[in-house]
Design an enzyme around this catalytic site. Structure first.
Site, PDB file in Angstrom:
ATOM      1  N   GLU A 139       0.819  -1.228   0.000  1.00  0.00           N
ATOM      2  CA  GLU A 139       0.000   0.000   0.000  1.00  0.00           C
ATOM      3  C   GLU A 139       0.845   1.267   0.000  1.00  0.00           C
ATOM      4  O   GLU A 139       0.475   2.269   0.623  1.00  0.00           O
ATOM      5  CB  GLU A 139      -0.977  -0.014   1.190  1.00  0.00           C
ATOM      6  CG  GLU A 139      -1.968  -1.147   1.104  1.00  0.00           C
ATOM      7  CD  GLU A 139      -2.928  -1.238   2.292  1.00  0.00           C
ATOM      8  OE1 GLU A 139      -2.879  -0.379   3.179  1.00  0.00           O
ATOM      9  OE2 GLU A 139      -3.721  -2.194   2.308  1.00  0.00           O
ATOM     10  N   GLU A 192      -5.600  -7.459  -1.313  1.00  0.00           N
ATOM     11  CA  GLU A 192      -6.250  -7.177  -0.025  1.00  0.00           C
ATOM     12  C   GLU A 192      -7.502  -6.355  -0.257  1.00  0.00           C
ATOM     13  O   GLU A 192      -7.468  -5.362  -0.991  1.00  0.00           O
ATOM     14  CB  GLU A 192      -5.273  -6.397   0.874  1.00  0.00           C
ATOM     15  CG  GLU A 192      -5.553  -6.513   2.343  1.00  0.00           C
ATOM     16  CD  GLU A 192      -4.699  -5.575   3.192  1.00  0.00           C
ATOM     17  OE1 GLU A 192      -3.451  -5.664   3.158  1.00  0.00           O
ATOM     18  OE2 GLU A 192      -5.303  -4.743   3.891  1.00  0.00           O
TER      19      GLU A 192
END
Ligand code: BMA
Length: 397
Positions: free
Chosen positions: A199, A314
């Site tokens: 991320e 995710e």
């Protein structure tokens, strides 16, 4: 007139040919297709996993869940339990684990109180049943010893030549020591899909955009993997690159600006949640279904062009308040685009135990509002749970 016209035509054609030839050359230089794992010395089982997952991705999407065996919304550390199994009849096909704190001296459990010795056993059990293992690392900030969300700039000090480089490699040593213990009784290392520094196109982690330059991010990534491969002799990792999706946090440009290169990546995916902020309504989530499908389709094409494996690394909708979320939102998004269906797996985040953290779960448990719909989702022929997997670790399967 004629005499002049023909040579000009030939010259023109030659010119066009040269332009096409040089374009094709540039294209093949930029997009190199790889046929095996990025680590040329990957173990037999790791190579098999890469090949088998790539093949299976063409027709199926594996469902995964974070911390599935460690705890659920209503229980903690009870052998054999799994919220996913209790709702859908099988364990998930992919187990997500998180090693946050593994780099800290003497740490016995991760940041969510999962004991590392238990984690090792659960990883072994999942592997022996034929499941896939993926691992993230919310590494503490090595400069301040604050957590992963402490955005104090760290890269210049921890990269080679930086004054905290040794402190950083000490963390990698502890991580490597744990990875080395992940093996079967006959000593076969268990393949792990490692998802380092995830991320990063968002700015909430110390390795994220704004807190690190793309150049330093790439150095951090490649240094870490070279160190694990060459200094520590670890060859049971497939590497998942998981920035935010192409529609968020710097979009496609940031997606590639930080890309460490094909030699360090096996799986190309992204992390994206349905509730991007509290202000996202259920109507807005429904409206975003086809956009998500397009984004997944995009990442599939990007991965396939490079010979890599695409994945939805995710995701989740916290507390799943939409009854038909699984079929009408998630599955619909995956099926809404002809390319999107070729993602290898989708991993939903953890079901935090309600006594430790209330209202933080991303898979259903028995009786939860979306439980029946989840069963329908996992019954879809596209979606696989662990009991439907072929042997993913057998070469040429
Ligand atoms: C976050 C949250 C935190 C957790 C962290 C690492 O997304 O679930 O509660 O500590 O992941 O697992």
């Amino acid at each position: 007139m004629k005499a002049i016209k023909f040579p000009l035509l030939y010259l023109g054609m030659l010119g066009l040919f040269l332009v096409f030839a040089s374009c094709a050359k540039t294209e093949s230089r930029e997009v190199q297709v790889s046929n095996g794992p990025a680590d040329p010395n990957a173990t037999t089982e790791t190579k098999a996993l890469f090949a088998n997952l790539k093949k299976l991705a063409k027709d199926h999407v594996l469902y995964g869940h974070q911390d599935d065996l460690a705890y659920g919304v209503k229980w903690i550390n009870e052998p054999g339990r799994s919220d996913v199994k209790e709702v859908a009849g099988s364990y998930p096909a992919v187990y997500g684990w998180e090693v946050g704190d593994i780099g800290n001296e003497g740490a016995t459990e991760n940041l969510d109180h999962v004991n590392f010795n238990n984690m090792r056993e659960w990883i072994k059990q999942g592997y022996q049943r034929g499941g896939l293992i993926t691992m993230s690392w919310h590494m503490d900030n090595p400069v301040t010893d604050g957590d992963a969300w402490d955005t104090t700039r760290a890269a210049p000090q921890i990269l080679p030549g930086g004054k905290l480089h040794k402190k950083f490699t000490d963390k990698l040593d502890r991580f490597a020591a744990f990875i080395k213990t992940l093996k079967t009784d006959d000593g076969t290392p268990i393949p792990i899909i490692f998802r380092p520094f995830h991320e990063h196109t968002g700015s909430w982690f110390w390795w994220g955009a704004g807190n690190i330059t793309p150049e330093n991010y790439k150095k951090l990534y490649s240094f870490t993997l070279d160190y694990l491969r060459n200094k520590k002799g670890i060859h049971n990792l497939l590497i998942a690159y998981s920035p935010s999706g192409p529609g968020n946090h710097g979009g496609k440009e940031a997606f590639w600006n930080f890309y460490p290169g094909n030699d360090y990546v096996d799986i190309i995916g992204f992390d994206s949640y349905f509730h991007f902020s509290d202000s996202v309504t259920q109507d807005e989530i429904r409206q975003n279904v086809s956009t998500l499908g397009q984004h997944l389709g995009w990442v599939v094409r990007q991965a396939e062009q490079r010979g890599k494996i695409p994945a939805f690394t995710e995701t989740g909708l916290n507390t799943i308040p939409i009854e038909n979320f699984w079929t009408d939102i998630l599955l619909k998004a995956i099926k809404s685009n002809p390319d999107a269906k070729r993602i290898a797996y989708v991993l939903t985040w953890r079901n935090a135990n309600e006594n430790r953290m209330k209202g933080h779960y991303f898979a259903p448990y028995p009786g939860q509002k979306s439980a029946e719909n989840f069963k329908k989702f996992t019954d879809d022929p596209l979606i696989l749970l662990e009991n439907e997997l072929p042997d993913m670790y057998k070469p040429n399967n």
